[in-house]
Scaffold this motif. Structure first.
Motif, short mmCIF file in Angstrom:
data_model
loop_
_atom_site.label_atom_id
_atom_site.label_comp_id
_atom_site.label_asym_id
_atom_site.label_seq_id
_atom_site.Cartn_x
_atom_site.Cartn_y
_atom_site.Cartn_z
N ALA A 1 -2.37 -18.92 -10.09
CA ALA A 1 -2.06 -18.40 -11.42
C ALA A 1 -2.90 -19.14 -12.46
O ALA A 1 -3.44 -20.21 -12.20
N ARG B 1 -13.27 -24.86 -21.15
CA ARG B 1 -14.36 -24.90 -22.13
C ARG B 1 -15.60 -25.56 -21.54
O ARG B 1 -16.72 -25.10 -21.75
N THR C 1 -3.09 -19.65 -17.00
CA THR C 1 -2.50 -19.30 -18.30
C THR C 1 -3.49 -18.45 -19.08
O THR C 1 -4.71 -18.53 -18.88
N GLN C 2 -2.93 -17.69 -20.00
CA GLN C 2 -3.79 -16.89 -20.89
C GLN C 2 -4.70 -17.82 -21.68
O GLN C 2 -5.87 -17.52 -21.92
N SER C 3 -4.18 -18.97 -22.08
CA SER C 3 -4.98 -19.93 -22.86
C SER C 3 -6.19 -20.40 -22.07
O SER C 3 -7.28 -20.57 -22.63
N GLU D 1 -4.78 -24.20 -15.93
CA GLU D 1 -4.18 -24.27 -17.26
C GLU D 1 -4.90 -25.24 -18.19
O GLU D 1 -4.61 -25.26 -19.38
N ASN D 2 -5.81 -26.01 -17.69
CA ASN D 2 -6.46 -27.02 -18.51
C ASN D 2 -7.60 -26.40 -19.33
O ASN D 2 -8.68 -26.11 -18.81
N LYS D 3 -7.34 -26.19 -20.60
CA LYS D 3 -8.30 -25.51 -21.48
C LYS D 3 -9.56 -26.33 -21.69
O LYS D 3 -10.64 -25.79 -21.91
N ASP D 4 -9.41 -27.64 -21.67
CA ASP D 4 -10.59 -28.49 -21.86
C ASP D 4 -11.58 -28.25 -20.72
O ASP D 4 -12.80 -28.16 -20.93
N PHE E 1 -3.41 -24.17 -10.20
CA PHE E 1 -2.83 -23.56 -11.39
C PHE E 1 -3.79 -23.85 -12.53
O PHE E 1 -3.91 -24.97 -12.99
N HIS F 1 -8.69 -17.54 -21.88
CA HIS F 1 -9.29 -17.36 -23.20
C HIS F 1 -10.37 -18.42 -23.44
O HIS F 1 -11.48 -18.09 -23.88
N ALA F 2 -10.05 -19.67 -23.13
CA ALA F 2 -11.03 -20.74 -23.34
C ALA F 2 -12.22 -20.59 -22.40
O ALA F 2 -13.32 -21.03 -22.72
N ILE G 1 -3.95 -11.44 -16.15
CA ILE G 1 -4.23 -12.26 -17.33
C ILE G 1 -5.67 -12.07 -17.78
O ILE G 1 -5.94 -11.98 -18.98
N SER H 1 -13.54 -16.05 -23.59
CA SER H 1 -13.48 -15.26 -24.83
C SER H 1 -14.78 -15.37 -25.62
O SER H 1 -15.27 -14.38 -26.18
N ILE I 1 -5.79 -8.93 -19.71
CA ILE I 1 -5.24 -9.05 -21.07
C ILE I 1 -6.30 -9.62 -22.01
O ILE I 1 -6.53 -9.10 -23.11
#
Lengths: 96, 321
Positions: free
Chosen positions: A47, A21, A49-51, A15-18, A13, A54-55, A84, A58, A87
């Motif tokens: 799955a 990046r 996350t959008q976050s 989800e870890n934005k760090d 999954f 994005h990280a 995602i 984007s 999006i």
């Protein structure tokens, strides 16, 4: 062509934005700046996350413009991950 | 501060509870409860826990609960978190339903571990799990990144069999939405700040369309949209303001998502006792049958439209002379 296998880095999954990046700064951007094509392999990732997405990507649009999509590939994406990514790619190009 | 746990308070009827919260004398917390029965949304427990964590345990005065449902508070870990004695005994391994007890998350590693560990507690099918993980990840990350909360995010969740619903609450005692949003956008009132925070593409970290390299300003919009498409409640409370997304009527055939949260069926308040920080509550019905993929498609269309409209609003106009 460089392949980045994401499952060992972020788990099933994403989800870890760090981590997202870190992957972008340490692997994605240097490869793209070197003129390489890059494959982001989402095998095993159910799955995201959008976050996270994005990280992860984007800033590539800010750095390279929409043509980054000519050299960046998304492999083995589940339907949710594809949605995602779609999006994020859409709003980043709309925002440019 | 004074908090009274009522007979019944879920997102649909939470307003009296919010009004009853007394935030005076912040160095002391008094907790009282209905004497006969306490049936409350987990978000209320997260609020009580958040308040309690700001006070030394010796300054917490919790009356002895006598209601039949008092075991719920013990099972959810309220007294343990507040480091206060309770005389309530529970059998550790008794089958008591599916829930996530009060949990404090203070950094991203704890969040990643929590998400891995929490799903077995809820005994959900794989396809039911996706929106829950998504919501919890986004809400907790909002707290960790924006709230400056010394105590992190306090989270709890409960499965309700009768309605086949997971109810989730998360609270923090950080800086609150208005302070973060007004770093980059104008919001005179807390309610205006809530509206901006739920608008897709609006983040306090920048005025630029598309956000920063790390923040898109999409999290709360996604979560509110998940609730809307599922015909569920969603509530956000910060400062003196609260926004509650009301359930979409069953008779409504086509659900429309709106970039402007005030265009959704909602109730709003601007006269609540001041909450320093942010509280979010959401219900996720497991019956709705809405595939997560379909939710995302709805969100994609609305998000894209909102960005285009904002961009168009900034176009220069020709000068006709």
């Amino acid at each position: 062509m460089k392949t980045i296998d994401l499952l060992p880095l972020v788990g099933t999954f994403a989800e870890n934005k760090d981590l997202a990046r870190e992957i972008r700064i340490k692997q994605l951007v240097p490869s793209l700046e070197n003129g390489q094509e890059v494959i982001l392999d989402f095998e095993g990732i159910g799955a995201a996350t959008q976050s996270f997405i994005h990280a992860l990507i984007s800033d590539l649009f800010r750095l390279f413009g929409g043509k980054v999509l000519d050299v960046l590939y998304f492999k083995n994406c589940s339907d949710i991950v594809k949605k995602i990514i779609g999006i994020v790619v859409e709003y980043m190009q709309e925002s440019g | 501060m004074k908090v009274h746990l009522p007979n019944s308070a879920f997102l649909g009827n939470i307003d009296p509870f919010l009004h009853s919260f007394d935030n005076s004398n912040p160095s002391i917390l008094e907790i009282t409860a209905n004497k006969k029965w306490i049936s409350i949304h987990p978000v209320i427990l997260t609020m009580v826990a958040a308040l309690g964590m700001m006070v030394t345990p010796s300054k917490i005065r919790c009356e002895r609960f006598v209601a039949k449902s008092k075991h719920y508070m013990e099972r959810m870990g309220l007294f343990k978190l507040l480091k206060i004695e309770s005389d309530i005994k529970i059998t550790e391994h008794e089958a008591a339903g599916r829930f996530i007890p009060l949990t404090v998350i203070t950094n991203t590693d704890e969040l990643t571990s929590f998400i891995k560990d929490m799903i077995p507690l809820l005994h959900l099918e794989p396809k039911q799990v996706e929106p829950i993980k998504y919501i919890i990840s986004e809400l907790v990350r909002n707290v960790l990144e924006h709230s400056d909360s010394a105590n992190g995010a306090i989270l709890a969740a409960q499965y309700y069999q009768n309605s086949n619903t997971i109810r989730i609450g998360i609270a923090d005692t950080g800086v609150g939405i208005k302070e973060t949003i007004t770093k980059s956008h104008k919001a005179v009132t807390h309610l205006e700040a809530l509206k901006l925070a739920m608008t897709p593409g609006i983040t306090g970290t920048t005025r630029k369309e598309g956000g920063t390299e790390f923040n898109a300003g999409a999290g709360l919009f996604f979560i509110k949209s998940i609730a809307k498409v599922n015909r569920d409640f969603f509530m956000i409370y910060s400062g003196n303001a609260m926004y509650k997304l009301l359930k979409t009527n069953i008779g409504t055939k086509q659900i429309r998502l709106h970039a402007d949260p005030f265009q959704d069926r909602n109730s709003k308040k601007e006269d609540l006792p001041f909450w320093q920080g942010t509280v979010v509550g959401i219900d996720i019905s497991l019956d709705s049958g809405k595939e997560f993929l379909m939710l995302l498609e709805h969100i994609r269309k609305t998000y894209g439209k909102a960005v285009k409209e904002r961009k168009k609003a900034r176009y220069r106009r020709p000068k006709f002379i």
